[in-house]
Design a protein around this motif. Structure first.
Motif, PDB file in Angstrom:
ATOM      1  N   SER A  22       0.845  -1.183   0.000  1.00  0.00           N
ATOM      2  CA  SER A  22       0.000   0.000   0.000  1.00  0.00           C
ATOM      3  C   SER A  22       0.888   1.243   0.000  1.00  0.00           C
ATOM      4  O   SER A  22       1.928   1.254   0.653  1.00  0.00           O
ATOM      5  CB  SER A  22      -0.874  -0.012   1.253  1.00  0.00           C
ATOM      6  N   ASN A  24       0.700   3.862   1.640  1.00  0.00           N
ATOM      7  CA  ASN A  24       0.392   4.618   2.848  1.00  0.00           C
ATOM      8  C   ASN A  24       1.656   5.334   3.335  1.00  0.00           C
ATOM      9  O   ASN A  24       2.619   4.705   3.740  1.00  0.00           O
ATOM     10  CB  ASN A  24      -0.134   3.658   3.927  1.00  0.00           C
ATOM     11  N   THR A  30       4.291  -0.419   4.765  1.00  0.00           N
ATOM     12  CA  THR A  30       3.378  -0.820   3.698  1.00  0.00           C
ATOM     13  C   THR A  30       3.945  -0.575   2.301  1.00  0.00           C
ATOM     14  O   THR A  30       3.377  -1.029   1.322  1.00  0.00           O
ATOM     15  CB  THR A  30       2.026  -0.091   3.825  1.00  0.00           C
ATOM     16  N   THR A  49       2.583  -6.005   2.957  1.00  0.00           N
ATOM     17  CA  THR A  49       1.408  -5.771   3.783  1.00  0.00           C
ATOM     18  C   THR A  49       0.831  -4.387   3.506  1.00  0.00           C
ATOM     19  O   THR A  49       1.555  -3.487   3.086  1.00  0.00           O
ATOM     20  CB  THR A  49       1.723  -5.898   5.283  1.00  0.00           C
ATOM     21  N   ASP A  50      -0.467  -4.248   3.756  1.00  0.00           N
ATOM     22  CA  ASP A  50      -1.098  -2.930   3.727  1.00  0.00           C
ATOM     23  C   ASP A  50      -1.562  -2.562   5.133  1.00  0.00           C
ATOM     24  O   ASP A  50      -2.378  -1.693   5.317  1.00  0.00           O
ATOM     25  CB  ASP A  50      -2.258  -2.884   2.728  1.00  0.00           C
ATOM     26  N   SER A  51      -1.035  -3.228   6.132  1.00  0.00           N
ATOM     27  CA  SER A  51      -1.287  -3.114   7.573  1.00  0.00           C
ATOM     28  C   SER A  51      -2.559  -3.835   8.015  1.00  0.00           C
ATOM     29  O   SER A  51      -2.806  -3.958   9.208  1.00  0.00           O
ATOM     30  CB  SER A  51      -1.299  -1.656   8.058  1.00  0.00           C
ATOM     31  N   ILE A  52      -3.347  -4.322   7.078  1.00  0.00           N
ATOM     32  CA  ILE A  52      -4.523  -5.137   7.414  1.00  0.00           C
ATOM     33  C   ILE A  52      -4.340  -6.544   6.853  1.00  0.00           C
ATOM     34  O   ILE A  52      -4.529  -7.531   7.542  1.00  0.00           O
ATOM     35  CB  ILE A  52      -5.814  -4.504   6.863  1.00  0.00           C
ATOM     36  N   ASN A  53      -3.953  -6.605   5.596  1.00  0.00           N
ATOM     37  CA  ASN A  53      -3.735  -7.880   4.911  1.00  0.00           C
ATOM     38  C   ASN A  53      -2.242  -8.115   4.715  1.00  0.00           C
ATOM     39  O   ASN A  53      -1.483  -7.167   4.522  1.00  0.00           O
ATOM     40  CB  ASN A  53      -4.421  -7.874   3.544  1.00  0.00           C
ATOM     41  N   TYR A  54      -1.856  -9.373   4.757  1.00  0.00           N
ATOM     42  CA  TYR A  54      -0.468  -9.752   4.561  1.00  0.00           C
ATOM     43  C   TYR A  54      -0.383 -10.740   3.402  1.00  0.00           C
ATOM     44  O   TYR A  54      -1.179 -11.659   3.322  1.00  0.00           O
ATOM     45  CB  TYR A  54       0.108 -10.390   5.831  1.00  0.00           C
TER      46      TYR A  54
END
Length: 105
Positions: A22, A24, A30, A49-54
């Motif tokens: 991501s 971000n 991310t 990662t996008d900090s929610i999904n890995y």
């Protein structure tokens, strides 16, 4: 330590890993890709990662020594997408990762 892989397969691996990243600006994690090579089970893993999904993409190959590195996913994916050679070599030595394809990066 060096790993040789077909360019098309490498592009597919990185394209899958990019989907987990991501842009971000607040969380710099991310925008990185983690690359982990394990000589114990002869796999190289790519993490994003996008900090929610890995996302973890694994590839089995012969590996002489272990290493762990994080680099910018944006720069790395752009470089990989522009490769036109048949085989890519990823090498790691003295805390430096080198990508050898159309040139040495």
């Amino acid at each position: 330590m060096s790993i040789r892989i077909s360019t098309e397969m490498f592009k597919q691996i990185i394209a899958k890993a990019v989907k987990g990243a991501s842009p971000n600006k607040v969380l710099s994690l991310t925008s990185l890709i983690g690359i982990e090579a394990s000589s114990e089970d002869n796999t190289i893993n790519f993490y994003t990662t996008d900090s929610i999904n890995y996302v973890k993409v694994s590839f089995s190959t012969e590996i002489d020594s272990d290493f762990n590195v994080c680099i910018s996913i944006d720069k790395f994916s752009k470089l990989v997408s522009k490769l036109s050679c048949d085989v890519v070599e990823l090498s790691y030595s003295n805390n430096v990762i080198t990508l050898i394809g159309n040139g040495t990066y």
